[in-house]
Design a protein around this motif. Structure first.
Motif, PDB file in Angstrom:
ATOM      1  N   GLN A  42       0.833  -1.193   0.000  1.00 23.47           N
ATOM      2  CA  GLN A  42       0.000   0.000   0.000  1.00 23.47           C
ATOM      3  C   GLN A  42       0.876   1.256   0.000  1.00 23.47           C
ATOM      4  OE1 GLN A  42      -2.288  -2.043   3.360  1.00 23.47           O
ATOM      5  NE2 GLN A  42      -3.811  -0.581   2.612  1.00 23.47           N
TER       6      GLN A  42
ATOM      7  N   THR B 197      -0.404  -7.828  -1.132  1.00 22.32           N
ATOM      8  CA  THR B 197      -0.920  -6.511  -0.730  1.00 22.32           C
ATOM      9  C   THR B 197      -2.189  -6.645   0.107  1.00 22.32           C
ATOM     10  OG1 THR B 197       0.013  -5.492  -2.691  1.00 22.32           O
ATOM     11  CG2 THR B 197      -1.728  -4.286  -1.586  1.00 22.32           C
TER      12      THR B 197
ATOM     13  N   GLU C 123      -7.556  -0.334  -4.342  1.00 21.15           N
ATOM     14  CA  GLU C 123      -8.229  -0.601  -5.611  1.00 21.15           C
ATOM     15  C   GLU C 123      -8.785   0.670  -6.248  1.00 21.15           C
ATOM     16  OE1 GLU C 123     -11.501  -0.927  -2.521  1.00 21.15           O
ATOM     17  OE2 GLU C 123      -9.366  -1.354  -2.672  1.00 21.15           O
TER      18      GLU C 123
ATOM     19  N   ILE D 163      -5.242   2.783  -7.358  1.00 22.47           N
ATOM     20  CA  ILE D 163      -4.425   2.155  -8.397  1.00 22.47           C
ATOM     21  C   ILE D 163      -4.886   2.535  -9.803  1.00 22.47           C
ATOM     22  CG2 ILE D 163      -5.664  -0.029  -8.801  1.00 22.47           C
ATOM     23  CD1 ILE D 163      -2.902  -1.421  -8.382  1.00 22.47           C
TER      24      ILE D 163
ATOM     25  N   VAL E 256       1.115  -7.868  -9.793  1.00 18.86           N
ATOM     26  CA  VAL E 256       0.491  -8.215  -8.513  1.00 18.86           C
ATOM     27  C   VAL E 256       0.740  -9.688  -8.260  1.00 18.86           C
ATOM     28  CG1 VAL E 256      -1.239  -6.394  -8.453  1.00 18.86           C
ATOM     29  CG2 VAL E 256      -1.738  -8.503  -9.674  1.00 18.86           C
TER      30      VAL E 256
ATOM     31  N   LEU F 249      -7.354  -5.848  -8.053  1.00 19.70           N
ATOM     32  CA  LEU F 249      -6.317  -4.827  -8.196  1.00 19.70           C
ATOM     33  C   LEU F 249      -5.854  -4.717  -9.644  1.00 19.70           C
ATOM     34  CD1 LEU F 249      -4.152  -5.527  -5.011  1.00 19.70           C
ATOM     35  CD2 LEU F 249      -5.498  -3.462  -5.461  1.00 19.70           C
TER      36      LEU F 249
END
Length: 269
Positions: A121, A144, A197, A200, A209, A226
């Motif tokens: 994050q 994450t 989310e 990003i 990811v 994500l």
């Protein structure tokens, strides 16, 4: 400035680890570096650890360095030593200071920002800040936190035993936990109030990811969410690796190979 890793980390991480200090016009950021910079076109990997606990990331940093890339673990917000903390214990404060470190130390060199757990994050915060004017950038989000359904403490507690099923007690330095204490709780609260989310969607750098296949904190559906939300990223890859939440300690070679692929994204046209 270089000092013995054992003197400031508490546990001997090996003579290949260089402890460095960078003054950023006020805050002094401590970092753990491995490998050496090659030509100016060689990417540099910057690691942001989960909950501000750097020790467990060293195996992956060492594996990255063995593949020819310099790697630096940032001790943010500063639980890795007894020195004054350079920033408050929150994911966004750590991410913004990481961005300042990257701008001050890396210049125009390609950069891969690898963030793990709450460090992911923070790494997203850093990448969004750096990416405004640094185009040779890639972001790797590993394990994450936190999936939307885990942003309540009771649900997070229920997921915790399953998140660490393949991990070992020796991956954590007790002194880092002791130094962090209430700061770790503040990092956790900060992460629970974040919605990566949503943020990003503004990322304009290549994105990877990933998580351990047994990581209950980062189920595949969350990784996919994500990835799908990163609508402005020029490329996105999703990868499940071995292990559970702290697979940077238990499966460093798998993580390092994935980071190497992300590094290639920073140099491709």
């Amino acid at each position: 400035m270089l000092v013995s890793p054992r003197d400031v980390l508490g546990r001997d991480v090996g003579p290949d680890v260089r402890v460095q200090f960078t003054s950023l016009r006020g805050p002094v950021v401590r970092s753990l570096s491995l490998g050496s910079d090659g030509p100016g076109t060689t990417p540099h990997v910057v690691v942001l650890p989960g909950l501000g606990l750097p020790f467990y990331t060293i195996p992956t940093a060492r594996a990255i360095a063995s593949r020819g890339l310099a790697c630096t673990v940032l001790d943010l917000p500063g639980f890795g030593s007894n020195l004054p903390r350079p920033t408050s214990p929150s994911i966004h404060a750590a991410g913004l200071l990481a961005a300042r470190w990257i701008e001050a130390r890396r210049g125009d060199r390609p950069v891969v920002v690898l963030g793990h757990s709450t460090g992911g994050q923070a790494a997203l915060t850093a990448a969004l800040a750096v990416g405004v004017h640094h185009r040779r950038l890639a972001l790797v989000l590993a394990g994450t936190t936190f999936a939307p359904e885990q942003r309540r403490l009771d649900r997070l507690v229920r997921a915790t035993p399953f998140a660490y099923r393949d991990d070992r007690l020796d991956q954590i330095d007790p002194m880092e936990v002791w130094r962090g204490r209430t700061g770790i709780l503040a990092m956790l609260r900060s992460g629970l109030h974040d919605a990566p989310e949503e943020r990003i969607a503004r990322l304009t750098a290549p994105l990877t990811v990933t998580a351990g296949v047994h990581d209950a904190f980062a189920p595949l559906a969350w990784l996919d969410q994500l990835a799908l939300a990163a609508t402005a990223a020029p490329s996105v890859r999703t990868s499940l690796l071995g292990g559970s939440h702290n697979n940077l300690f238990t499966h460093p070679d798998e993580v390092a190979d994935l980071v190497l692929r992300a590094a290639a994204d920073t140099t491709s046209e």
